[in-house]
Structures are given as C-alpha cells and as structure tokens.
Design a protein around this motif. Structure first.
Motif, PDB file in Angstrom:
ATOM      1  N   GLY A 416     -10.509  -2.551   0.533  1.00 20.29           N
ATOM      2  CA  GLY A 416     -10.045  -1.984   1.797  1.00 20.29           C
ATOM      3  C   GLY A 416      -8.621  -2.327   2.194  1.00 20.29           C
ATOM      4  O   GLY A 416      -7.799  -1.423   2.450  1.00 20.29           O
ATOM      5  N   PRO A 417      -8.261  -3.617   2.259  1.00 15.95           N
ATOM      6  CA  PRO A 417      -6.887  -3.953   2.661  1.00 15.95           C
ATOM      7  C   PRO A 417      -5.816  -3.393   1.732  1.00 15.95           C
ATOM      8  O   PRO A 417      -4.687  -3.144   2.162  1.00 15.95           O
ATOM      9  CB  PRO A 417      -6.881  -5.492   2.641  1.00 15.95           C
ATOM     10  N   GLN A 418      -6.174  -3.192   0.456  1.00 18.30           N
ATOM     11  CA  GLN A 418      -5.186  -2.685  -0.493  1.00 18.30           C
ATOM     12  C   GLN A 418      -4.897  -1.198  -0.307  1.00 18.30           C
ATOM     13  O   GLN A 418      -3.917  -0.673  -0.835  1.00 18.30           O
ATOM     14  CB  GLN A 418      -5.675  -2.939  -1.925  1.00 18.30           C
ATOM     15  N   THR A 419      -5.769  -0.489   0.434  1.00 15.95           N
ATOM     16  CA  THR A 419      -5.509   0.927   0.714  1.00 15.95           C
ATOM     17  C   THR A 419      -4.492   1.091   1.841  1.00 15.95           C
ATOM     18  O   THR A 419      -3.964   2.187   2.042  1.00 15.95           O
ATOM     19  CB  THR A 419      -6.807   1.674   1.086  1.00 15.95           C
ATOM     20  N   PHE A 420      -4.232   0.006   2.566  1.00 19.69           N
ATOM     21  CA  PHE A 420      -3.219   0.017   3.624  1.00 19.69           C
ATOM     22  C   PHE A 420      -1.941  -0.589   3.042  1.00 19.69           C
ATOM     23  O   PHE A 420      -1.792  -1.813   2.979  1.00 19.69           O
ATOM     24  CB  PHE A 420      -3.696  -0.779   4.849  1.00 19.69           C
ATOM     25  N   ARG A 421      -1.038   0.289   2.596  1.00 15.47           N
ATOM     26  CA  ARG A 421       0.171  -0.156   1.917  1.00 15.47           C
ATOM     27  C   ARG A 421       1.275  -0.444   2.931  1.00 15.47           C
ATOM     28  O   ARG A 421       1.498   0.326   3.868  1.00 15.47           O
ATOM     29  CB  ARG A 421       0.661   0.910   0.927  1.00 15.47           C
ATOM     30  N   ALA A 422       1.962  -1.564   2.718  1.00 13.83           N
ATOM     31  CA  ALA A 422       3.020  -1.961   3.647  1.00 13.83           C
ATOM     32  C   ALA A 422       4.105  -0.895   3.746  1.00 13.83           C
ATOM     33  O   ALA A 422       4.673  -0.672   4.830  1.00 13.83           O
ATOM     34  CB  ALA A 422       3.626  -3.294   3.201  1.00 13.83           C
ATOM     35  N   ASN A 423       4.378  -0.197   2.641  1.00 15.33           N
ATOM     36  CA  ASN A 423       5.445   0.806   2.661  1.00 15.33           C
ATOM     37  C   ASN A 423       5.019   2.118   3.322  1.00 15.33           C
ATOM     38  O   ASN A 423       5.808   3.055   3.429  1.00 15.33           O
ATOM     39  CB  ASN A 423       5.961   1.079   1.239  1.00 15.33           C
ATOM     40  N   GLN A 424       3.742   2.201   3.761  1.00  8.79           N
ATOM     41  CA  GLN A 424       3.266   3.393   4.456  1.00  8.79           C
ATOM     42  C   GLN A 424       3.125   3.164   5.959  1.00  8.79           C
ATOM     43  O   GLN A 424       2.669   4.060   6.680  1.00  8.79           O
ATOM     44  CB  GLN A 424       1.914   3.840   3.882  1.00  8.79           C
ATOM     45  N   ALA A 425       3.479   1.970   6.439  1.00 10.61           N
ATOM     46  CA  ALA A 425       3.391   1.683   7.875  1.00 10.61           C
ATOM     47  C   ALA A 425       4.373   2.587   8.631  1.00 10.61           C
ATOM     48  O   ALA A 425       5.442   2.929   8.106  1.00 10.61           O
ATOM     49  CB  ALA A 425       3.717   0.215   8.125  1.00 10.61           C
ATOM     50  N   PRO A 426       4.055   2.987   9.863  1.00  9.68           N
ATOM     51  CA  PRO A 426       2.857   2.635  10.634  1.00  9.68           C
ATOM     52  C   PRO A 426       1.700   3.618  10.473  1.00  9.68           C
ATOM     53  O   PRO A 426       0.635   3.413  11.025  1.00  9.68           O
ATOM     54  CB  PRO A 426       3.370   2.683  12.069  1.00  9.68           C
ATOM     55  N   ALA A 427       1.877   4.717   9.718  1.00  9.33           N
ATOM     56  CA  ALA A 427       0.818   5.728   9.624  1.00  9.33           C
ATOM     57  C   ALA A 427      -0.304   5.302   8.683  1.00  9.33           C
ATOM     58  O   ALA A 427      -1.458   5.676   8.877  1.00  9.33           O
ATOM     59  CB  ALA A 427       1.410   7.057   9.140  1.00  9.33           C
ATOM     60  N   TYR A 428       0.019   4.515   7.634  1.00  6.57           N
ATOM     61  CA  TYR A 428      -0.959   4.062   6.646  1.00  6.57           C
ATOM     62  C   TYR A 428      -1.798   5.235   6.119  1.00  6.57           C
ATOM     63  O   TYR A 428      -3.040   5.234   6.159  1.00  6.57           O
ATOM     64  CB  TYR A 428      -1.871   2.984   7.235  1.00  6.57           C
ATOM     65  N   THR A 429      -1.117   6.239   5.591  1.00  6.20           N
ATOM     66  CA  THR A 429      -1.775   7.462   5.136  1.00  6.20           C
ATOM     67  C   THR A 429      -2.817   7.189   4.047  1.00  6.20           C
ATOM     68  O   THR A 429      -3.915   7.758   4.062  1.00  6.20           O
ATOM     69  CB  THR A 429      -0.730   8.458   4.599  1.00  6.20           C
TER      70      THR A 429
END
Length: 492
Positions: A416-429
C-alpha cells in the motif's frame, strides 16, 4: 457429568479432543437456561470481554498509526528522511509482521492464547516508547520492524478468542466492535492535544511516549486478567462456564486444543477458501496500508495546519467504525448473505475513490467527503474476518488459517504505501488507481468464495433450530476440521 453412552469418556479425556469437551465431562450437569437467563449471561460476557478486546486492539492500532501523525509534526525533517524512506517506514511494519507471524501462530496455539497476545502487547508498546528515541531512518526502521513482529498476532489472536466465546451469528457485530477503527479518533485527539505542548522534546516524540505508556500499562492489566476461553474466565461461575461452552459448541469449530495437528496444517493449506480470503485480504489492505501511512499528509496537503489536519483525521476512524458495524450487523441478521453484504460494502469506498480522483483539489469540501468515504473499506475487511471464523473448524487449522490471512493483511499493508509515490504528491494518482483496482478485485474474489461455499453446501442437509443433546455437544468438540465433519454447513 452423566454423558450419553455414545460418547466414549476415555476418548474425550484424551489430549486429541477439545479442552471444552474435557471440561463438560468433568463438570456437573446443569439444567438448560431460559432465554432470558441466556441473554443475561451473554450480556455479562459482552460487558467484560468486548471492552477488553476492543481496548487491546485499539491501542495496538494507535501505536501503529501514530506514524502518520508524527509525519506532520516534523518526524520526517527531524530524522532526515528523503525520497521513499518514509513510505518504507509504513511497509517495514508489514515485513516485521510477515517475519513474526508463523512463530507467533505456533506459540499462541501451544501457550495460553490470551497471555501470549497480551505479552506481545507489552512488546509492541515498548517499541512505541522506543520510537521517541529514534534519530535517523535506520533506527526508525529497526524499531518499526520489531513492532510489526509483535503486532502480527493482534488480528489472528483476537479472532480466535472471539470464535471461542460466541456463536457464528453473534461474531460479526462483535468483530466490528472489537476491531472498530477508534484508533484514528484517539490518535487524532492525542495529536491535537500534543500539538499544543511547548517543551524541549519534539511534538512527535511526546506522541509516541504517551501512546506507548498507556498501552504498556493496559497490557500489564490484561496479561493478568484476560481469559482466552470460558473455561479460563475468572468472572464466570462453573455453571456459567458450562452454559457458555454448550452455546459455542453449536459452531462445530471448536474452542481450545493445544495439540499441534499437522494434518490440520496441511488441510489449511489445501483449502481453496483459505487462499481466496488470503488474496481478498491483500487486495482490501493495499488501500489500508497507503491511507494509514499517508492520511495525515493527504489532508495537510489540502492546505490545513498540522493541528487541524490531526482533528480532521478523526472522522476517518468514525467512518471505518460505522462501516464495519453496519455491514457486520446486516451480515449477521441477513442469514447466509454475508458475501452479498461484502460486495455491497466494497462499492462504497469505490465511490469515495472516484470522488477523490474526479473532484478538483481546490474543492476542499468535496475532497474531504471523498477521503472520508475511502475509509469505509474497513467494513468488507471485518465481514471477511467473520467468514473465516464461521467457516473454519479444527483448532490447529483455525490458527494456521488466521496466520495465512494475516500474512495477506501484512502483504497488502506492505504494498500500500509504495503505491503512494513521493513524486506524485499531492494527487498521488498511482495510489488512487491502485485502490479502485483492489476494490474491484475484492468483489470478484468474494463472489468466487460465495460460489464455492454454496456448492459445498449442496451435499449437506439444512440445519434446523434444535437443542443439542450431550452426545451431540461432545461430537462437535472432538477438534475435527470442517472437512472432517459430515454435517458442517458453510456460511455464505
């Protein structure tokens, strides 16, 4: 006790059968309870067991989810985290759980289960206290790993205890109460409170010191008092223990047997139901892993201060709790429709995910509604726990199945946490898309589980409401698996 001749008392007193059967053989016989007396006994058990299990599970979750709040109070800056290092702090907990799961499953089966669960609670609260002393990524990773090792037994251990105390129809709403996501509410309030502290330590350090101290103190109490089964309960009379055991014997899933039976281990692994719920647990917990780790950051990214973001995270726990209780209650009351209820429960977080993805980030109110709907994912997860409790018999098999299912939980939380990529913030697509896919996978898996159980039930005659004889009670406490019992009907 005068047990009918069809029951071989010598066999009952052997180590191969359930300890509850031995208790009934050695106990005095008591007249049946009236419906009112039975309800009174159940209320007595509820008022003692449910709060103890709820507080134990909740404090374990608070220790775990405090990381998300610590992040908005400077943990990432103070410990010099960069790139995906913070995401790995979320994932390492699950790696610890994967490492500790099977040793803990064996130990909780061989040792007094409630004592072992509470000893692990002492361990994970100690790790929470040590979090406050961490100064870099390496130390945080080490402490979080061992916290995961200790916390691995929370869900399997409590699931076993609930299955030992309640009938199948009574388990779902009590699962919902015990596993209620009050941790987000408590964590949000504590985070708001410590946000006003002005002292030498960082705010996030105070947060871990407070939650660790409270959990440690509580753990010492339940280590002494919490019973695993009715036979162990200090608060029940011998007659009350007798009646509780006879009630639970109707489940045909067993209560307690400390012998490790390898044929039941094998059966747990070859049972297709195990693997369907295993993959269901992975899919439903990928969103959980991401949301638990990034909830505070997601809300803060909408423009709120750290203190306000803590307060606004509190309703997520309320939504999870309501979802779990409502869907579990419907599943318990709507006979043999738990799989259908689970499918319906999966649709709600899909709607929430779609809202978060589609609504403009400038529409803060719309985003918050979507975020709160995301947390209804907890409903199908809790109903899934109830399916495993109702459909798994044999004490060793139950222990192994719950261990495998928790590994699914841990794998989901690892991914789960790995699907939220830092370079996709803030939308976290990436995280949003992963959630929608996972909920759809859950629906397919539950339908498959439903079809499998319905097919197996075709060869079993419907069970009617009846008062069980002493011999029938003993037969149901022979520590046989659901495969071995000819009259076992699966809950769908």
């Amino acid at each position: 006790m005068d047990v009918e001749q069809s029951v071989d008392e010598k066999n009952v007193l052997s180590q191969h059968v359930d300890k509850a059967a031995k208790f009934l053989v050695e106990a005095d016989a008591y007249p049946p309870l009236s419906p009112e007396a039975e309800r009174k006994l159940l209320r007595k058990v509820d008022w003692i067991m449910i709060p103890m299990l709820f507080i134990t599970a909740t404090l374990g979750a608070v220790d775990k989810v405090a990381l998300g709040t610590a992040a908005i109070y400077g943990l990432r800056t103070d410990t010099h985290l960069v790139g995906q290092q913070y995401s790995w702090l979320g994932s390492i907990l699950s790696l610890g759980a994967l490492t500790g799961m099977f040793p803990s499953s064996y130990l909780i089966h061989r040792l007094p289960s409630a004592k072992y669960l509470c000893a692990c609670s002492v361990g994970w609260s100690t790790m929470a206290l040590l979090m406050a002393s961490c100064t870099n990524w390496s130390s945080l990773m080490a402490v979080r790993f061992f916290m995961g090792c200790f916390e691995a037994i929370i869900v399997p251990g409590i699931s076993l205890i609930i299955a030992s105390w309640y009938r199948k129809s009574e388990q779902p709403p009590r699962n919902a109460l015990v596993f209620a996501a009050a941790s987000s509410v408590i964590n949000g309030f504590l985070s708001w409170a410590v946000g006003h502290i002005d002292a030498q330590l960082a705010i996030w350090q105070y947060l871990f010191l407070i939650v660790g101290s409270v959990t440690f103190t509580w753990s010492l109490f339940v280590l002494w008092y919490m019973p695993a089964t009715p036979m162990d309960a200090k608060f029940l009379t011998e007659e009350e223990k007798y009646h509780m055991i006879r009630r639970v014997a109707e489940n045909k899933t067993g209560i307690s047997n400390k012998e490790w039976k390898w044929y039941q281990v094998k059966e747990a692994f070859i049972d297709p139901k195990t693997w369907i719920i295993f993959f269901f647990n992975i899919a439903i917990n990928i969103p959980n892993g991401g949301l638990t780790t990034f909830n505070g950051i997601i809300i803060a990214n909408l423009g709120f201060t750290s203190v306000n973001a803590s307060l606004l995270s509190m309703p997520t726990g309320v939504m999870s709790t309501l979802s779990a209780f409502i869907f579990s209650y419907i599943g318990a009351k709507w006979h043999n429709r738990r799989c259908l209820v689970t499918v319906a429960a999966c649709i709600v977080p899909i709607i929430g995910t779609a809202v978060v993805y589609a609504v403009d980030r400038g529409n803060v109110a719309g985003q918050m509604v979507g975020i709160y709907l995301l947390y209804t994912y907890f409903g199908p997860y809790v109903v899934g726990i109830g399916l495993a409790q109702a459909n798994t018999a044999g004490n060793t098999k139950k222990t192994v199945v719950f261990a495998i299912l928790y590994i699914g939980y841990a794998v989901g939380n690892l991914i789960g946490p790995q699907t939220f990529r830092a370079n996709q913030a803030p939308a976290y697509t990436g995280g949003v898309i992963a959630m929608i896919v996972c909920y759809c996978v859950c629906i397919v898996l539950v339908c498959l589980y439903w079809a499998l159980c319905a097919w197996k039930n075709k060869s079993v005659a419907p069970a009617g409401e009846r008062r069980m004889s002493a011999a029938e009670v003993m037969d149901d406490l022979m520590d046989q698996t659901d495969f071995e019992q000819e009259g076992f009907r699966y809950t769908t």
